[in-house]
Design a protein around this motif. Sequence first.
Motif, short mmCIF file in Angstrom:
data_model
loop_
_atom_site.label_atom_id
_atom_site.label_comp_id
_atom_site.label_asym_id
_atom_site.label_seq_id
_atom_site.Cartn_x
_atom_site.Cartn_y
_atom_site.Cartn_z
N ALA A 41 0.86 -1.20 0.00
CA ALA A 41 0.00 0.00 0.00
C ALA A 41 0.89 1.24 0.00
CB ALA A 41 -0.93 0.00 1.22
N LYS A 43 0.20 4.30 0.11
CA LYS A 43 -0.15 5.43 0.98
C LYS A 43 0.67 5.40 2.27
CE LYS A 43 -4.20 3.66 1.16
NZ LYS A 43 -5.65 3.72 1.10
N ALA A 44 1.14 4.20 2.65
CA ALA A 44 1.92 4.09 3.88
C ALA A 44 3.42 4.18 3.61
CB ALA A 44 1.63 2.76 4.56
N TYR A 83 -7.69 1.96 -5.31
CA TYR A 83 -8.97 2.18 -4.64
C TYR A 83 -8.99 3.64 -4.19
CZ TYR A 83 -12.11 3.20 -0.92
OH TYR A 83 -13.06 3.86 -0.18
N ARG A 129 -15.67 -1.90 -2.97
CA ARG A 129 -15.31 -1.91 -1.55
C ARG A 129 -16.58 -2.11 -0.73
NH1 ARG A 129 -11.40 1.91 2.13
NH2 ARG A 129 -12.21 1.26 4.14
N HIS A 169 -13.66 -5.92 -1.75
CA HIS A 169 -12.52 -5.39 -1.01
C HIS A 169 -13.02 -4.84 0.31
CE1 HIS A 169 -9.79 -2.17 0.19
NE2 HIS A 169 -8.89 -2.55 -0.68
N HIS A 171 -11.53 -3.03 4.05
CA HIS A 171 -10.38 -2.55 4.81
C HIS A 171 -10.92 -1.99 6.11
CE1 HIS A 171 -6.70 -0.53 6.00
NE2 HIS A 171 -7.43 0.54 6.22
N GLY A 205 -7.66 -5.87 2.42
CA GLY A 205 -7.19 -4.54 2.79
C GLY A 205 -5.86 -4.56 3.52
N GLY A 206 -5.62 -3.50 4.28
CA GLY A 206 -4.35 -3.39 5.03
C GLY A 206 -4.61 -3.51 6.52
N GLY A 207 -3.63 -3.04 7.31
CA GLY A 207 -3.78 -3.06 8.76
C GLY A 207 -3.35 -4.34 9.42
N HIS A 208 -2.76 -5.29 8.64
CA HIS A 208 -2.28 -6.56 9.21
C HIS A 208 -0.82 -6.34 9.62
CE1 HIS A 208 -5.68 -8.01 6.79
NE2 HIS A 208 -5.14 -7.31 5.82
N GLU A 239 -3.15 -6.08 1.40
CA GLU A 239 -2.41 -4.91 0.94
C GLU A 239 -1.91 -4.08 2.12
OE1 GLU A 239 -5.34 -3.09 -1.74
OE2 GLU A 239 -6.23 -2.05 -0.03
N PRO A 240 -0.99 -4.63 2.88
CA PRO A 240 -0.47 -3.88 4.02
C PRO A 240 0.52 -2.80 3.57
CG PRO A 240 0.72 -5.93 3.80
CD PRO A 240 -0.34 -5.94 2.74
N GLY A 241 0.61 -1.76 4.37
CA GLY A 241 1.63 -0.73 4.14
C GLY A 241 2.54 -0.68 5.36
N SER A 242 1.92 -0.45 6.52
CA SER A 242 2.70 -0.34 7.77
C SER A 242 3.58 -1.55 8.00
CB SER A 242 1.76 -0.22 8.97
OG SER A 242 0.98 0.92 8.86
N TYR A 343 4.18 5.87 6.86
CA TYR A 343 3.27 7.01 6.99
C TYR A 343 3.99 8.34 7.24
CZ TYR A 343 -0.79 4.03 6.54
OH TYR A 343 -1.71 3.16 6.04
C1 LIG Z 1 -7.79 0.76 1.46
C2 LIG Z 1 -6.52 0.64 2.25
N1 LIG Z 1 -5.66 -0.39 1.97
C3 LIG Z 1 -4.51 -0.53 2.63
C4 LIG Z 1 -4.13 0.36 3.63
C5 LIG Z 1 -2.82 0.15 4.33
O1 LIG Z 1 -3.01 -0.05 5.69
P1 LIG Z 1 -1.78 -0.33 6.67
O2 LIG Z 1 -0.72 0.65 6.32
O3 LIG Z 1 -2.34 -0.08 8.04
O4 LIG Z 1 -1.36 -1.74 6.46
C6 LIG Z 1 -4.99 1.43 3.96
C7 LIG Z 1 -4.65 2.38 5.01
O5 LIG Z 1 -5.34 3.25 5.38
C8 LIG Z 1 -6.21 1.57 3.24
O6 LIG Z 1 -7.05 2.59 3.50
#
Ligand SMILES: Cc1ncc(COP(=O)(O)O)c(C=O)c1O
Length: 384
Positions: A41, A43-44, A83, A129, A169, A171, A205-208, A239-242, A343
Motif C-alpha cells: 500500500a 499510501k503508507a 482504490y 469496496r 474489497h 479494509h 485490505g491493510g492493517g495486518h 495490501e499492508p503498508g505499515s 506514513y
Molecule cells: C484501502 C486501504 N488499503 C490498505 C491500507 C494500508 O493499511 P496499513 O498501512 O495499516 O497496512 C490502507 C490504510 O489506510 C487503506 O485505506
Amino acid sequence: MNLKFSEIPSPCFVLEERALLKNLRLIDHVQKTAGAKIILALKAFSMFSTFSIIRKFLSGTTASSLNEARLGFEEFGGEVHAYSPAYPENEFNELVHICNHITFNSMNDYTKYKSMIKKAGKKISCGLRINPEYSEVKNPMYNPCVTGSRLGLRAESITELPEGIEGLHFHTLCECDSFALERTLKAVEEKFGKFFSSIKWLNFGGGHLMTRSDYDVNHLIGLLKEFKNRYPHLEIILEPGSAVGWQTGFLISTILDIIDYGELKTLVVDTSFSAHLPDCLEVPYKPVIRGATILENQEEQKSLQTYRIGGLTCLAGDWCGDYIFEKTPQSGDRIIFEDMIHYTMVKTTTFNGVNLPSIGIIRENGNFELVKKFGYADFRNRLS
Ligand SMILES: Cc1ncc(COP(=O)(O)O)c(C=O)c1O
C-alpha cells in the motif's frame, strides 16, 4: 553518497535495509505458505529508492490516487491496484491505462466509469469496496466502519453484483493482529458470503501488522489457508503498508536551542511535529526517542528533569513531551525519533517553509547512502 553515521545530514529519514529485508522475508513467507497475494500500500510507504528491493518479494502495489498509481507503475512495476473513495473525472482515463485492478467505493462511481473500462482495450479487474460494519479500531479517525462512514458499500445496498464486478474489497483494520482479522472475516462472510461464488478475488485490505514482534504469524497463515480451503476459487489479496515499513528506520534531528524555564525545558529541534511527524499530533502519540523515556506520571515529572521536544514551526502546539534523557541534552546533540518510515515520510509538508528532511539508507553492509536532499525549489514548486 556514502557517509559515516555522524555525517548524516539533519534532519534526515534513515531507512535500514537490513530491517526492511527482515520484514519482506516474513511477509513473503506468509504469502507463499498461505497461498495469498500480498501487495504494497503506497499510501503508507512510497520510498521508491527501495522499490528495487521490495519488488523481489511483492508482486505489485496499491494506490489511492493517480499519482500513487503512476509511482507504482513507473517505479515498482508489476500489478497496479487502485482504490479511492471517488475517482476524479480528469484522471480516470490515465488511471485505466496504468491499473490492472480498480476497486470502486460506490455503485454510482462504478456505473460512471464501467464503459470506459470496457473500452480500455486491456483487461482490468473491477471490484467494489464493502463495509462489513465491524471494526475493532478504537480511534474513530482510523475506523472505516463508524456510523456514517463514506468508505464502502453496506450489505443492504447490494442486492446483486453488477455485471463486470470480479472482486470485493474490505479494509477495516489498523495495526491489528490476526485475531481481529478472524472476527472481521466472520462479519464479512455473514454479510457478503452470498456473493463469494460470483467473484474471483477478495481483498482483505491493510492493517495486518504481521511484522510486529508479538504478531501471531502462524495464526494468520492458518486463517488464510482455512479460508482458501473453503473458497478455493477465490484469490486472497492483502495490501499492508505499515507492516512493510514497520520499524525500518528513524528520523534524525538536531537540538538547535534549549528554552529553559526552570522546571520546563524545551529542546528546539530542526524538525517539526506539525510539518514532518504530523501523526504525533493527529493520532496523537508520543514517539519513541533513542536514549530517552516518556514520563506519563505527573509526580515523577515533578521529581525528575523532563524535557519537551519543540518543533521548528511557530505553531504553539508543535511540541511533544515529556521525556527524561539518559544523558543531559546539549545544543547540537542529535535527537533520534524511532520508527519514522511508514506514513511519516509520505505525510511531510513544508509548513512554515521548514525544509523537508533528507532521505537516506543504511545499506546491509553498514554504509549510509544519502538518496535525496530537499531545498528551496521543492518548497516553491508546491506553490505559485
Ligand atoms: C484501502 C486501504 N488499503 C490498505 C491500507 C494500508 O493499511 P496499513 O498501512 O495499516 O497496512 C490502507 C490504510 O489506510 C487503506 O485505506
